[in-house]
Design an enzyme around this catalytic site. Structure first.
Site, PDB file in Angstrom:
ATOM      1  N   ASP A 153     -11.420   1.831   3.254  1.00 39.52           N
ATOM      2  CA  ASP A 153     -11.625   0.491   3.051  1.00 39.52           C
ATOM      3  C   ASP A 153     -13.265   0.217   2.785  1.00 39.52           C
ATOM      4  O   ASP A 153     -13.267  -0.969   2.212  1.00 39.52           O
ATOM      5  CB  ASP A 153     -11.357  -0.159   4.575  1.00 39.52           C
ATOM      6  CG  ASP A 153      -9.936  -1.034   4.474  1.00 39.52           C
ATOM      7  OD1 ASP A 153      -9.634  -1.166   3.144  1.00 39.52           O
ATOM      8  OD2 ASP A 153      -9.259  -1.002   5.401  1.00 39.52           O
ATOM      9  N   GLN A 209      -5.318  -1.826   9.350  1.00 40.33           N
ATOM     10  CA  GLN A 209      -4.969  -3.119   8.791  1.00 40.33           C
ATOM     11  C   GLN A 209      -5.419  -4.178   9.478  1.00 40.33           C
ATOM     12  O   GLN A 209      -5.415  -4.272  10.757  1.00 40.33           O
ATOM     13  CB  GLN A 209      -3.346  -3.282   8.529  1.00 40.33           C
ATOM     14  CG  GLN A 209      -2.997  -4.767   7.944  1.00 40.33           C
ATOM     15  CD  GLN A 209      -3.404  -4.678   6.399  1.00 40.33           C
ATOM     16  OE1 GLN A 209      -3.413  -3.617   5.607  1.00 40.33           O
ATOM     17  NE2 GLN A 209      -3.884  -5.857   5.925  1.00 40.33           N
ATOM     18  N   LYS A 258       0.945  -1.097  -0.039  1.00 36.64           N
ATOM     19  CA  LYS A 258       0.001  -0.118  -0.193  1.00 36.64           C
ATOM     20  C   LYS A 258       0.653   1.247   0.103  1.00 36.64           C
ATOM     21  O   LYS A 258       0.682   2.204  -0.708  1.00 36.64           O
ATOM     22  CB  LYS A 258      -0.854   0.072   1.268  1.00 36.64           C
ATOM     23  CG  LYS A 258      -2.014  -0.928   0.958  1.00 36.64           C
ATOM     24  CD  LYS A 258      -2.782  -1.427   2.427  1.00 36.64           C
ATOM     25  CE  LYS A 258      -3.776  -2.465   1.909  1.00 36.64           C
ATOM     26  NZ  LYS A 258      -4.291  -3.133   3.326  1.00 36.64           N
TER      27      LYS A 258
END
Length: 280
Positions: free
Chosen positions: A119, A96, A52
């Site tokens: 997300d 995460q 990322k």
């Protein structure tokens, strides 16, 4: 031979488009920043976070990394998220997953400001998707829609079967296919006669979490097969939920593992970050 749906090439094209857009925004004085929080040192998570950061650097998005120790408390994590929610120069927040067992993932997901939920996991984002309102969409399902569209695969009017009902892939995937006018069935571990259900699919999307579970008996001749799974086999090689060598000869298009769905997830995360920056 089936069409190989090349996620690497398609994600690279999306990244080039985003890079140009970020340059244009910078010229207008708008910069974009993503904050990435990782708790503990899960090796798979570390790889994802690294990818990322690389994608951000390539596209021109600033990334802030918060690498917290395994013993970080839920209160400490919530305080950090609260701080980032309040920062005008942070456009996206990504926590995460998975988190250590002592932290309630649901509470953490709900703590992220929906305007920064790149997300697409916040209940507000999911609710917006359900009723067709604008909002962030979970990156893997959004990436699969792009894979299909950019490979010239028609969704409207086709029989689509999603195997798997997770909140991150299966459920949003079904909603996105409906949005594209597909006729959608969601199958899962309790589905009776699974082979009969998957055998009707013009487009079969597999996110079941079992290596090589889907063999040619599950697949209609000429179907499009999208494999979301990623595992390591007995020889430590990557494989998916679909037995690629067995299924490829009977389908019209298929995603490889690796190099299919995986690269698209990060491309769509970058897309969400750019959209967040423009909206804010």
């Amino acid at each position: 031979m089936p069409q190989i749906v090349d996620g690497k090439a398609i994600s690279a094209a999306i990244k080039e488009e985003l890079k140009a857009e970020v340059e244009r925004l910078k010229a207008e004085g708008i910069s974009i920043c993503l904050a990435v929080i990782q708790v503990g040192n899960d090796p798979a998570s570390a790889v994802y976070v690294g990818n990322k950061k690389k994608a951000c650097a390539y596209i021109g998005i600033e990334s802030l990394a918060y690498e917290l120790p395994e013993e970080t408390t839920q209160e400490e994590l919530l305080a950090l998220i609260g701080d980032l929610n309040g920062k005008k120069d942070v456009n996206g927040i990504l926590v995460q997953l998975p988190l250590p067992a002592h932290i309630d993932e649901d509470e953490i997901i709900r703590a992220v400001d929906p305007k920064k939920d790149v997300d697409g996991f916040h209940p507000q984002s999911v609710g917006a998707l359900c009723i067709g309102q604008p909002g962030f969409v979970s990156c893997t399902p959004a990436g699969i829609i792009q894979l299909l569209k950019r490979s010239g695969i028609e969704i409207a009017g086709r029989e689509c079967v999603v195997v798997g009902r997770s909140n991150i892939v299966g459920k949003p995937m079904a909603l996105l296919l409906l949005r594209e006018n597909g006729t959608v069935t969601v199958a899962h571990s309790r589905t009776r006669d699974l082979k009969e259900v998957t055998g009707r699919a013009d487009i079969l999307i597999v996110a079941v979490g079992k290596p090589k579970m889907i063999t040619r008996e599950y697949v209609k001749e000429g179907a499009v097969v999208i494999d979301v799974g990623i595992h390591r086999n007995e020889n430590n090689k990557l494989c998916g939920d679909v037995d690629y060598d067995d299924v490829a000869p009977v389908c019209s298009a298929i995603t490889p593992v690796p190099g299919g769905v995986g690269p698209m997830t990060i491309a769509m995360l970058m897309h969400n970050c750019v959209e967040a920056g423009k909206a804010q």
